[in-house]
Each structure stands twice: as C-alpha cells, then as structure tokens.
Design an enzyme around this catalytic site. Structure first.
Site, PDB file in Angstrom:
ATOM      1  N   TYR A 136       0.818  -1.212   0.000  1.00 43.60           N
ATOM      2  CA  TYR A 136       0.000   0.000   0.000  1.00 43.60           C
ATOM      3  C   TYR A 136       0.856   1.268   0.000  1.00 43.60           C
ATOM      4  O   TYR A 136       0.406   2.319  -0.430  1.00 43.60           O
ATOM      5  CB  TYR A 136      -0.931   0.044   1.223  1.00 43.60           C
ATOM      6  CG  TYR A 136      -2.029  -0.999   1.189  1.00 43.60           C
ATOM      7  CD1 TYR A 136      -2.144  -1.891   0.134  1.00 43.60           C
ATOM      8  CD2 TYR A 136      -2.961  -1.082   2.208  1.00 43.60           C
ATOM      9  CE1 TYR A 136      -3.137  -2.838   0.099  1.00 43.60           C
ATOM     10  CE2 TYR A 136      -3.969  -2.030   2.184  1.00 43.60           C
ATOM     11  CZ  TYR A 136      -4.048  -2.913   1.127  1.00 43.60           C
ATOM     12  OH  TYR A 136      -5.035  -3.848   1.098  1.00 43.60           O
ATOM     13  N   LYS A 191       3.058 -15.359   2.668  1.00 42.44           N
ATOM     14  CA  LYS A 191       3.083 -16.101   1.396  1.00 42.44           C
ATOM     15  C   LYS A 191       4.557 -16.370   1.109  1.00 42.44           C
ATOM     16  O   LYS A 191       5.103 -16.026   0.051  1.00 42.44           O
ATOM     17  CB  LYS A 191       2.412 -15.242   0.306  1.00 42.44           C
ATOM     18  CG  LYS A 191       2.174 -15.927  -1.001  1.00 42.44           C
ATOM     19  CD  LYS A 191       1.072 -16.957  -0.982  1.00 42.44           C
ATOM     20  CE  LYS A 191       0.936 -17.623  -2.333  1.00 42.44           C
ATOM     21  NZ  LYS A 191       0.130 -18.850  -2.313  1.00 42.44           N
ATOM     22  N   ASP A 247      -5.890  -6.818   5.483  1.00 36.54           N
ATOM     23  CA  ASP A 247      -7.060  -6.090   4.988  1.00 36.54           C
ATOM     24  C   ASP A 247      -8.128  -7.096   4.540  1.00 36.54           C
ATOM     25  O   ASP A 247      -9.299  -7.015   4.915  1.00 36.54           O
ATOM     26  CB  ASP A 247      -6.598  -5.223   3.799  1.00 36.54           C
ATOM     27  CG  ASP A 247      -7.628  -4.205   3.371  1.00 36.54           C
ATOM     28  OD1 ASP A 247      -8.691  -4.128   3.999  1.00 36.54           O
ATOM     29  OD2 ASP A 247      -7.367  -3.478   2.399  1.00 36.54           O
ATOM     30  N   ASP A 251     -11.649  -8.616   6.893  1.00 32.50           N
ATOM     31  CA  ASP A 251     -13.018  -8.479   6.383  1.00 32.50           C
ATOM     32  C   ASP A 251     -13.697  -9.839   6.276  1.00 32.50           C
ATOM     33  O   ASP A 251     -14.884  -9.979   6.580  1.00 32.50           O
ATOM     34  CB  ASP A 251     -13.022  -7.811   4.997  1.00 32.50           C
ATOM     35  CG  ASP A 251     -13.224  -6.307   5.101  1.00 32.50           C
ATOM     36  OD1 ASP A 251     -13.016  -5.757   6.209  1.00 32.50           O
ATOM     37  OD2 ASP A 251     -13.573  -5.672   4.096  1.00 32.50           O
TER      38      ASP A 251
END
Ligand code: NAD
Length: 364
Positions: A136, A191, A247, A251
């Site tokens: 980001y 990952k 993120d 959610d």
C-alpha cells in the site's frame, strides 16, 4: 482528565457516534470529549478531509474515537482530497501501525453468519494487521510504458511490496503480547513460498518468538488461511499478518460473525495511544434513516477504555451491557431475525445505557 478526540465523519458516522458518546457519558468517567469534522464533512467545510485543526486535536488527545468517512459522491475527487485519505493521514501522523480487529460471534447472533451455527458459535478471534508498510505504501509505484514482460510497449501499472526488519519486529512483539493475554496461540500469515517480503516476515517472526517461548506459534500461507477461516474458524486465536493480507482476512473474519455492524477495531501506536472505529464504512445507503447498528462503535469505545485509557472495568461494563441488550432480543435491522424486536439506532443506544445503569459487570 483524559482527552478524547471525537470525529464522527460522514454517512452514518454522526448517528452511531451520538450513541457511543451517550454510552461513554453514562459511565460517568472523567473524560473531555472534543469534536471535530473529518472526511467528506471536513472537505465541505474546510476543503480538506483532514484539516490541520482536526489533526492537531487528534495529536493532542489521549485517544481518537472515529465514526466513518466516505461517500460515493466524492469518488471523482483527486485521491488526496477523498474522505478516506483522512484515515490514512491519521494513521501516518499518529504512528498507528497495529490494527486490532476482533471477530466475535455472539451466541444470540450465530444464525446471522453465512456459516453453520456450530462453526461460529462462541467464535472469538483477533486479527492483528500491520498498517504502515507493504504494497500500500511501498515505493516505487506508478504507471509507465513497459520495457519488458509479456507486452513491451504497453501501458502498465506497478506497486512495490516492502517490509523492513524493524517494521516486522514491532508488529510481531505486539502480536505475541496480545496472544499472551489471551490463549497463548499465534498464527503468522504470509506467502513465504512465493514472496521475498514474506520470507523476511517469517524469519523475523520466528526470531521474535524466542522472546515469547510460552506462546505457541504457527505459520500459514495466506491462501490456506483464507480457506481455514471459513472451514474451521475456531481453530484460530490470534492472527498476525501484513497490511494487504490483513485487509482481506479481517473483512473475511468480520463476515463470519454475521454483521459488520457489530465489530469494533483499534489502531495503536507504540505507546498504546490509538484510534478506535467500527470495522464498517459510512454506509451511505442507510445514512439518515436511523437504522444503523451503533454497537460496533459502542464496542470501539470499550476497546478505547481498555487499551488507551487503562479503564478495563469501564470497558467490561459496556461489553456486559451489549450482551445484555442482545439477550433481551433487541436488534437493529442488520441483525434482526424472526422473534426478536427491531429497534432504531437511538433505541439501541438507549438500551445499552439502560443496561449499564442497571446491570452488574459480568467480567472485569
Ligand atoms: P460499508 O461498510 O459502509 O457498507 C457495506 C454494507 O454494510 C452496506 O449495505 C451498509 O448499509 C451496511 N452497514 C455498514 N455499517 C452498518 C451498520 N453500522 N449498521 C447496519 N448496516 C451497516 O461499505 P461500502 O458501502 O463499501 O462503503 C461506503 C463508504 O464507506 C465508501 O465511501 C467507502 O470508501 C467508505 N468506507 C469507509 C471506511 C472507514 O471510514 N473506515 C471503511 C470502509 C469503507
């Protein structure tokens, strides 16, 4: 006297904030509440989503209670003026790097989850998301003409995923300490089979683990974590992960609980100063109708009392009161089901206040 910056924002923000403040006032604590505009509202009044006066108030406060920002009508504004930039600006200016998103499935709301009740009944997990690094914010980023790849000469866009060792160390410490206060189990999600950033993440988390031998650590690839969250969510306790994976996973975890209207969040700096806000957005589709669920904001106020103001008993009084109104069968529209009583935003806030003033603390 502790100072709280109260920033209601846009959409349902003012409606849900009014109820959270009502609840705080009912606790009769020594708090000074200072209000300011933020997001689209601030853009309308002063031309910027995070005006200097709002930022100053937030910087001088002991904690920030935030409603929500955003409206589709601002989508065409240049990026730096969009309401959501206020949150990014506050995170950066206040050094908020650790985002706590609990996902708790209240017994009375198990039917609201899209999963089978037995998979979510009693669910209580905590997702800790690193907030300041990752793809980001990594530079370089931008658009250009490709010089290589499959389509040289074509327009391309690129972002950079980056994490430094100190950034990973500090979030790892926060996560191990949070796990210590719960069930001493931490899952680090990455990952590492594909990404260099994730490999460093994993190495550093393992190193930091040496200082927390009492906490059980395991590692999971993000794709598997996304699957396990819907397959067997109760296997998790505390999860720590980077900005982008967090993120998405937070959610996903939120939806396991049935309604985003129930979930609080906290973003903390290195000294436990924090910004507290519901996990949902400004819900422009229901703004002004008096039907929004205020419980996520009320529970965010409880997190604020616990983490930034060191008032765990007051926080517990709010949490008990929320359990009590749910047990009474009171529901806003988003969590309503046959056999329960539908109430407005204001009626829900009033019921929590009533429960606070009439019931005893269940846990401290
Ligand atoms: P949203 O969370 O605002 O709404 C998603 C759905 O959930 C909507 O149907 C809404 O009515 C419902 N909902 C949300 N909160 C609710 C509540 N308390 N009670 C009952 N129902 C509730 O997400 P969105 O629609 O994708 O975004 C709307 C705006 O909010 C956008 O401008 C977005 O950028 C912004 N946003 C802000 C934040 C924030 O302020 N932190 C976070 C996410 C989105």
């Amino acid at each position: 006297m502790k100072k709280i910056a109260v920033l209601p924002g846009d959409g349902i923000g003012p409606e849900i904030m009014a109820e959270a403040v009502k609840v705080l006032n009912a606790l009769d604590l020594s708090l000074q509440l200072d209000w300011a505009d933020v997001g689209g509202k601030a853009y309308e009044t002063s031309g910027h989503p995070l005006p200097p006066a709002t930022l100053k108030l937030a910087q001088e406060a002991d904690a920030v209670l935030f409603g929500a920002v955003g409206d589709w009508k601002y989508d065409k504004l240049e990026r730096s003026l969009r309401p959501e930039q206020a949150i990014l600006g506050l995170r950066k200016a206040l050094g908020l790097f650790a985002n706590f998103r609990p996902a708790i499935c209240y017994e009375q709301l198990t039917h609201a989850s899209s999963l089978k009740p037995e998979l979510v009944a009693g669910l209580d997990i905590l997702i800790i998301r690193e907030l300041t690094g990752d793809i980001y914010f990594g530079q370089p980023r931008g658009r250009r003409t490709a010089v290589d790849g499959h389509f040289p000469g074509a327009e391309e866009a690129f972002d950079t995923m980056r994490y430094s060792r100190p950034e990973i160390e500090r979030i790892a410490h926060v996560a191990f300490q949070a796990a210590r206060k719960r069930n001493k189990r931490l899952t680090s999600v990455d990952k590492a089979n594909v990404l260099e950033t994730s490999q460093l993440w994993k190495d550093v988390v393992i190193e930091v683990h040496a200082q927390y031998p009492d906490v059980e650590l395991d590692h999971m690839y993000v794709d598997n974590a996304a699957m396990q969250l819907v397959k067997a969510p109760k296997k998790f306790d505390v999860v720590v992960t980077g900005n982008m994976f967090g993120d998405i996973l937070s959610d996903e975890a939120a939806m396991l609980t049935g309604s985003i209207g129930m979930l609080p969040s906290a973003s903390l700096d290195a000294n436990n100063k924090g910004l507290y806000e519901p996990s949902h957005g400004s819900a422009p589709d229901i703004a002004g109708k008096g039907i929004a669920n205020p419980l996520a904001t009320i529970l965010s106020a409880a997190m604020m009392l616990k983490f930034s103001l060191n008032l765990p008993d007051a926080a517990a009084r709010i949490e008990s009161a929320v359990q009590s109104v749910l047990a009474q069968g009171l529901r806003t529209a988003d969590i309503w089901s046959e056999g329960t009583t539908k109430v407005s935003t204001r009626e829900m806030g009033d019921a929590v206040v009533k429960a606070i003033t009439t019931t005893k603390t269940i846990k401290s």
